[in-house]
Design a protein around this motif. Structure first.
Motif, PDB file in Angstrom:
ATOM      1  N   LYS A 358       4.223  10.996  -7.628  1.00  0.00           N
ATOM      2  CA  LYS A 358       3.861  11.622  -6.348  1.00  0.00           C
ATOM      3  C   LYS A 358       2.842  10.785  -5.593  1.00  0.00           C
ATOM      4  O   LYS A 358       2.869  10.727  -4.352  1.00  0.00           O
ATOM      5  CB  LYS A 358       3.317  13.034  -6.594  1.00  0.00           C
ATOM      6  CG  LYS A 358       4.364  14.012  -7.110  1.00  0.00           C
ATOM      7  CD  LYS A 358       3.814  15.419  -7.273  1.00  0.00           C
ATOM      8  CE  LYS A 358       3.560  16.062  -5.928  1.00  0.00           C
ATOM      9  NZ  LYS A 358       3.196  17.488  -6.069  1.00  0.00           N
ATOM     10  N   PHE A 359       1.945  10.106  -6.314  1.00  0.00           N
ATOM     11  CA  PHE A 359       0.977   9.242  -5.652  1.00  0.00           C
ATOM     12  C   PHE A 359       1.680   8.071  -4.964  1.00  0.00           C
ATOM     13  O   PHE A 359       1.366   7.739  -3.809  1.00  0.00           O
ATOM     14  CB  PHE A 359      -0.041   8.721  -6.665  1.00  0.00           C
ATOM     15  CG  PHE A 359      -1.018   7.725  -6.094  1.00  0.00           C
ATOM     16  CD1 PHE A 359      -2.079   8.151  -5.313  1.00  0.00           C
ATOM     17  CD2 PHE A 359      -0.848   6.367  -6.323  1.00  0.00           C
ATOM     18  CE1 PHE A 359      -2.968   7.227  -4.772  1.00  0.00           C
ATOM     19  CE2 PHE A 359      -1.734   5.446  -5.785  1.00  0.00           C
ATOM     20  CZ  PHE A 359      -2.792   5.874  -5.017  1.00  0.00           C
ATOM     21  N   PHE A 360       2.632   7.445  -5.618  1.00  0.00           N
ATOM     22  CA  PHE A 360       3.351   6.329  -5.009  1.00  0.00           C
ATOM     23  C   PHE A 360       4.174   6.796  -3.810  1.00  0.00           C
ATOM     24  O   PHE A 360       4.275   6.076  -2.808  1.00  0.00           O
ATOM     25  CB  PHE A 360       4.251   5.646  -6.047  1.00  0.00           C
ATOM     26  CG  PHE A 360       3.538   4.604  -6.860  1.00  0.00           C
ATOM     27  CD1 PHE A 360       3.313   3.332  -6.350  1.00  0.00           C
ATOM     28  CD2 PHE A 360       3.084   4.897  -8.131  1.00  0.00           C
ATOM     29  CE1 PHE A 360       2.643   2.382  -7.100  1.00  0.00           C
ATOM     30  CE2 PHE A 360       2.415   3.946  -8.892  1.00  0.00           C
ATOM     31  CZ  PHE A 360       2.193   2.675  -8.365  1.00  0.00           C
ATOM     32  N   ALA A 367       1.437   3.898   3.955  1.00  0.00           N
ATOM     33  CA  ALA A 367       1.314   2.441   4.090  1.00  0.00           C
ATOM     34  C   ALA A 367       2.174   1.935   5.237  1.00  0.00           C
ATOM     35  O   ALA A 367       3.106   2.620   5.684  1.00  0.00           O
ATOM     36  CB  ALA A 367       1.716   1.764   2.778  1.00  0.00           C
ATOM     37  N   PRO A 368       1.860   0.732   5.765  1.00  0.00           N
ATOM     38  CA  PRO A 368       2.698   0.137   6.824  1.00  0.00           C
ATOM     39  C   PRO A 368       4.134  -0.057   6.354  1.00  0.00           C
ATOM     40  O   PRO A 368       4.409  -0.125   5.138  1.00  0.00           O
ATOM     41  CB  PRO A 368       2.015  -1.212   7.097  1.00  0.00           C
ATOM     42  CG  PRO A 368       0.621  -1.060   6.590  1.00  0.00           C
ATOM     43  CD  PRO A 368       0.696  -0.105   5.441  1.00  0.00           C
ATOM     44  N   GLN A 369       5.026  -0.149   7.321  1.00  0.00           N
ATOM     45  CA  GLN A 369       6.444  -0.272   6.985  1.00  0.00           C
ATOM     46  C   GLN A 369       6.726  -1.547   6.195  1.00  0.00           C
ATOM     47  O   GLN A 369       7.621  -1.572   5.348  1.00  0.00           O
ATOM     48  CB  GLN A 369       7.283  -0.235   8.267  1.00  0.00           C
ATOM     49  CG  GLN A 369       8.784  -0.170   8.016  1.00  0.00           C
ATOM     50  CD  GLN A 369       9.552  -0.016   9.301  1.00  0.00           C
ATOM     51  OE1 GLN A 369       8.988  -0.025  10.396  1.00  0.00           O
ATOM     52  NE2 GLN A 369      10.866   0.122   9.200  1.00  0.00           N
ATOM     53  N   ASP A 370       5.958  -2.612   6.484  1.00  0.00           N
ATOM     54  CA  ASP A 370       6.174  -3.881   5.784  1.00  0.00           C
ATOM     55  C   ASP A 370       5.218  -4.057   4.605  1.00  0.00           C
ATOM     56  O   ASP A 370       4.947  -5.184   4.186  1.00  0.00           O
ATOM     57  CB  ASP A 370       6.026  -5.062   6.750  1.00  0.00           C
ATOM     58  CG  ASP A 370       4.614  -5.168   7.311  1.00  0.00           C
ATOM     59  OD1 ASP A 370       3.877  -4.159   7.253  1.00  0.00           O
ATOM     60  OD2 ASP A 370       4.240  -6.243   7.791  1.00  0.00           O
ATOM     61  N   SER A 371       4.697  -2.945   4.081  1.00  0.00           N
ATOM     62  CA  SER A 371       3.769  -3.034   2.955  1.00  0.00           C
ATOM     63  C   SER A 371       4.459  -3.678   1.750  1.00  0.00           C
ATOM     64  O   SER A 371       5.626  -3.420   1.462  1.00  0.00           O
ATOM     65  CB  SER A 371       3.267  -1.643   2.572  1.00  0.00           C
ATOM     66  OG  SER A 371       2.444  -1.706   1.422  1.00  0.00           O
ATOM     67  N   LEU A 402      -4.772   0.520  -4.305  1.00  0.00           N
ATOM     68  CA  LEU A 402      -4.178   1.334  -3.245  1.00  0.00           C
ATOM     69  C   LEU A 402      -5.100   2.471  -2.828  1.00  0.00           C
ATOM     70  O   LEU A 402      -5.095   2.894  -1.666  1.00  0.00           O
ATOM     71  CB  LEU A 402      -2.843   1.909  -3.720  1.00  0.00           C
ATOM     72  CG  LEU A 402      -1.632   0.980  -3.712  1.00  0.00           C
ATOM     73  CD1 LEU A 402      -0.464   1.629  -4.438  1.00  0.00           C
ATOM     74  CD2 LEU A 402      -1.236   0.613  -2.295  1.00  0.00           C
ATOM     75  N   HIS A 403      -5.886   2.949  -3.785  1.00  0.00           N
ATOM     76  CA  HIS A 403      -6.767   4.091  -3.526  1.00  0.00           C
ATOM     77  C   HIS A 403      -8.057   3.675  -2.832  1.00  0.00           C
ATOM     78  O   HIS A 403      -8.722   4.511  -2.204  1.00  0.00           O
ATOM     79  CB  HIS A 403      -7.081   4.787  -4.851  1.00  0.00           C
ATOM     80  CG  HIS A 403      -7.505   6.206  -4.687  1.00  0.00           C
ATOM     81  ND1 HIS A 403      -8.609   6.745  -5.305  1.00  0.00           N
ATOM     82  CD2 HIS A 403      -6.986   7.220  -3.961  1.00  0.00           C
ATOM     83  CE1 HIS A 403      -8.738   8.009  -4.973  1.00  0.00           C
ATOM     84  NE2 HIS A 403      -7.768   8.333  -4.164  1.00  0.00           N
ATOM     85  N   THR A 404      -8.428   2.397  -2.929  1.00  0.00           N
ATOM     86  CA  THR A 404      -9.709   1.939  -2.372  1.00  0.00           C
ATOM     87  C   THR A 404      -9.534   1.040  -1.145  1.00  0.00           C
ATOM     88  O   THR A 404     -10.339   1.115  -0.212  1.00  0.00           O
ATOM     89  CB  THR A 404     -10.511   1.175  -3.440  1.00  0.00           C
ATOM     90  OG1 THR A 404      -9.712   0.103  -3.971  1.00  0.00           O
ATOM     91  CG2 THR A 404     -10.895   2.097  -4.583  1.00  0.00           C
ATOM     92  N   TRP A 410      -2.413  -3.435   3.556  1.00  0.00           N
ATOM     93  CA  TRP A 410      -1.316  -3.714   2.627  1.00  0.00           C
ATOM     94  C   TRP A 410      -0.088  -4.151   3.403  1.00  0.00           C
ATOM     95  O   TRP A 410       0.975  -3.522   3.330  1.00  0.00           O
ATOM     96  CB  TRP A 410      -1.018  -2.495   1.770  1.00  0.00           C
ATOM     97  CG  TRP A 410      -2.037  -2.270   0.710  1.00  0.00           C
ATOM     98  CD1 TRP A 410      -3.172  -1.516   0.821  1.00  0.00           C
ATOM     99  CD2 TRP A 410      -2.046  -2.807  -0.611  1.00  0.00           C
ATOM    100  NE1 TRP A 410      -3.882  -1.550  -0.348  1.00  0.00           N
ATOM    101  CE2 TRP A 410      -3.213  -2.337  -1.247  1.00  0.00           C
ATOM    102  CE3 TRP A 410      -1.185  -3.641  -1.318  1.00  0.00           C
ATOM    103  CZ2 TRP A 410      -3.535  -2.676  -2.557  1.00  0.00           C
ATOM    104  CZ3 TRP A 410      -1.501  -3.962  -2.618  1.00  0.00           C
ATOM    105  CH2 TRP A 410      -2.658  -3.491  -3.226  1.00  0.00           C
ATOM    106  N   GLN A 411      -0.227  -5.244   4.151  1.00  0.00           N
ATOM    107  CA  GLN A 411       0.888  -5.797   4.901  1.00  0.00           C
ATOM    108  C   GLN A 411       1.445  -7.012   4.181  1.00  0.00           C
ATOM    109  O   GLN A 411       0.774  -7.641   3.376  1.00  0.00           O
ATOM    110  CB  GLN A 411       0.444  -6.174   6.318  1.00  0.00           C
ATOM    111  CG  GLN A 411      -0.034  -4.979   7.135  1.00  0.00           C
ATOM    112  CD  GLN A 411      -0.601  -5.385   8.474  1.00  0.00           C
ATOM    113  OE1 GLN A 411      -0.975  -6.533   8.681  1.00  0.00           O
ATOM    114  NE2 GLN A 411      -0.667  -4.440   9.397  1.00  0.00           N
ATOM    115  N   ARG A 412       2.685  -7.354   4.518  1.00  0.00           N
ATOM    116  CA  ARG A 412       3.348  -8.431   3.797  1.00  0.00           C
ATOM    117  C   ARG A 412       2.622  -9.760   3.954  1.00  0.00           C
ATOM    118  O   ARG A 412       2.570 -10.564   3.021  1.00  0.00           O
ATOM    119  CB  ARG A 412       4.798  -8.573   4.286  1.00  0.00           C
ATOM    120  CG  ARG A 412       5.582  -9.637   3.529  1.00  0.00           C
ATOM    121  CD  ARG A 412       7.051  -9.555   3.835  1.00  0.00           C
ATOM    122  NE  ARG A 412       7.316  -9.703   5.246  1.00  0.00           N
ATOM    123  CZ  ARG A 412       8.515  -9.626   5.791  1.00  0.00           C
ATOM    124  NH1 ARG A 412       9.558  -9.365   5.026  1.00  0.00           N
ATOM    125  NH2 ARG A 412       8.690  -9.775   7.087  1.00  0.00           N
TER     126      ARG A 412
END
Length: 497
Positions: A358-360, A367-371, A402-404, A410-412
């Motif tokens: 559930k976290f993911f 997150a951005p689409q290109d994460s 991801l949590h911090t 978090w982009q490509r």
């Protein structure tokens, strides 16, 4: 002067040429009129000359005279200073305007160069991620949908067959594990994991008892099964059909054994018996499923899970079915998952797989689409040797990042930076021999993830606790970290280890 001369000539003419009285008067009148005309003409000419002279004088000295008369000397100097100051301010403004124009052009050129550099970098990184590195080619989403449809069909058929029995009630399956989180480390056949929650049948109760043995890793439970008293209080002890007070009578009437007689050992739900029971039902009911017409099913041997392999002419995939009991209506289960070679069959380890999945899914929405956080996790898990340290340790580090780290980062194009952050976090954790569990004791999880009160308040266990007691294992782990960096560098350079 000319007027005096005219008067003088007039007097001479009168004195030298006397005239008769009447004529004299006419002559005098005429002369007066002539003299008057000449006098007026002379005054007009003189007035015009004075006006011309005044105009010439004023044109040359009017402003200077005006200033001299209106301003004092100190006021003139102050006025001159003000003019100089205004000129200086104008000059500085003009200079700054020119510099701003020049810097603006330079900024535009710099931004253009940075954009071109970012485009080049994005192209190189896209080439690295999509073409250079050999990723697994399976469509995870299609595989997840296919797996859930298969297990849902199984549960529907089995619940109908078990409706009049006293076996555990099978609830709707929950997809867990890497495939349902959106990543996989396997290049070959992917294993899709599902958790099937169990609830007690009619007339039975489940009581979860925490195992107090501190020598066993993690948090472990046992499921104690009790028969439920369904008698009204005022009729308790009388001849009423109650599972607790009349089990033999109910057994004879229903011709069905209760759960204590089938899947329990010493009143505790047995993992191995439960798995064997479910696998037997799957094999017997397979032909009732529509998937049986296009897939071939093979049951793989396992003691704590039901492992299925499905194949056809084009492809194959595996499904790992785990069983669990939900804790307090939360996303934490005690499950049948494997934990060591000497795990008792009545022990159910606490599982956080549902909460992690559930976290993911939550991060995938934020997150951005290109994460590329899943690519980062997948690459690290892929190059990780199984003997080094668990993939779950790598996943824990990525979940903490991801949590911090803000999701906008978090982009490509930041993929290599994310990879470097994960490796650095792994190095620090290994050196300190300390890596806290992500779910246990985490009070800042998204609201949709529900934890039992004791899990929420618990101290997070140290996933690297074993390294603190074994110096040789710690040295081996540090060497494994260096090997991981070396293999990762080869993958980034050549596309494979």
């Amino acid at each position: 002067m000319d007027s005096w001369i005219l008067w003088f000539l007039f007097l001479l003419s009168v004195v030298q040429y006397p005239q008769p009285m009447g004529d004299v008067l006419d002559e005098v009148t005429r002369l007066r009129m002539e003299l008057r005309a000449k006098f007026q003409e002379q005054e007009r000419i003189q007035l015009e000359q004075e006006v011309k002279q005044l105009v010439l004088m004023q044109s040359g000295a009017s402003w200077s005279d005006l200033l001299r008369s209106a301003l004092q000397p100190w006021q003139v100097w102050a006025f001159a200073g003000l003019l100089v100051l205004l000129l200086a301010v104008w000059f500085m403004w003009r200079k700054r305007s020119c510099e701003a124009e020049i810097s603006g052009e330079e900024e535009k050129e710099k931004e253009k160069e940075e954009e071109e550099e970012d485009e080049t970098w994005a192209y190189d990184l896209r080439w690295l991620l999509e073409e250079r590195i050999q990723w697994p080619v399976q469509d995870l989403q299609t595989g997840c949908n296919r797996t859930m449809a298969l297990i849902d069909n199984f549960i529907t058929v089995l619940r109908r067959a078990l409706s009049r029995s006293f076996y555990p009630v099978l609830q709707q399956a929950i997809g867990i594990g890497s495939a349902f989180e959106g990543w996989t480390a396997r290049e070959e056949e992917i294993v899709y994991q599902v958790l099937v929650p169990l609830t007690p049948p009619l007339g039975h109760l489940f009581h979860l008892e925490r195992d107090t043995d501190q020598q066993k890793p993690g948090r472990n439970f046992r499921v104690r099964v009790e028969l439920e008293c369904r008698c009204p209080r005022e009729y308790q002890g009388m001849n009423m059909l109650c599972f607790q007070h009349h089990p033999d009578v109910i057994r004879r009437m229903t011709q069905q054994p209760n759960l204590l007689d089938t899947l329990c050992t010493d009143s505790y739900l047995d993992v191995k018996k439960t798995v064997h029971w479910f696998c037997t039902l799957v094999g017997a009911s397979w032909r009732r499923l529509p998937q049986s017409r296009s897939w071939h099913l093979v049951l793989l041997p396992s003691k704590r899970s039901c492992n299925l392999r499905l194949t056809n002419d084009q492809e194959s995939f595996q499904v790992k079915v785990l069983f669990g009991v939900r804790r307090h209506g939360s996303d934490i289960f005690i499950s049948s998952r494997y934990r060591g070679a000497h795990t008792p069959s009545t022990m159910w380890p606490e599982s956080y797989a549902v909460a992690e999945t559930k976290f993911f899914r939550h991060m995938a929405r934020e997150a951005p689409q290109d994460s590329s956080h899943l690519k980062c996790l997948q690459l690290l898990a892929r190059v990780l040797a199984r003997k080094d340290f668990s993939i779950h340790s790598i996943k824990t580090i990525v979940m903490r990042l991801l949590h911090t780290v803000p999701v906008s980062q978090w982009q490509r194009r930041r993929f290599l930076l994310q990879l470097s952050d994960a490796l650095e976090q792994l190095r620090v954790s290994l050196e300190e021999k300390h890596l806290e569990h992500f779910i246990v004791g985490n009070q800042r999880l998204p609201e949709e993830i529900r934890l039992p009160p004791d899990v929420l308040r618990a101290k997070p266990p140290n996933l690297f606790h074993g390294l603190t007691q074994d110096p040789a294992a710690h040295s081996q782990a540090m060497q494994a970290y260096l090997d991981l960096r070396h293999r990762l560098a080869r993958v980034l350079a050549y596309g494979h280890c």
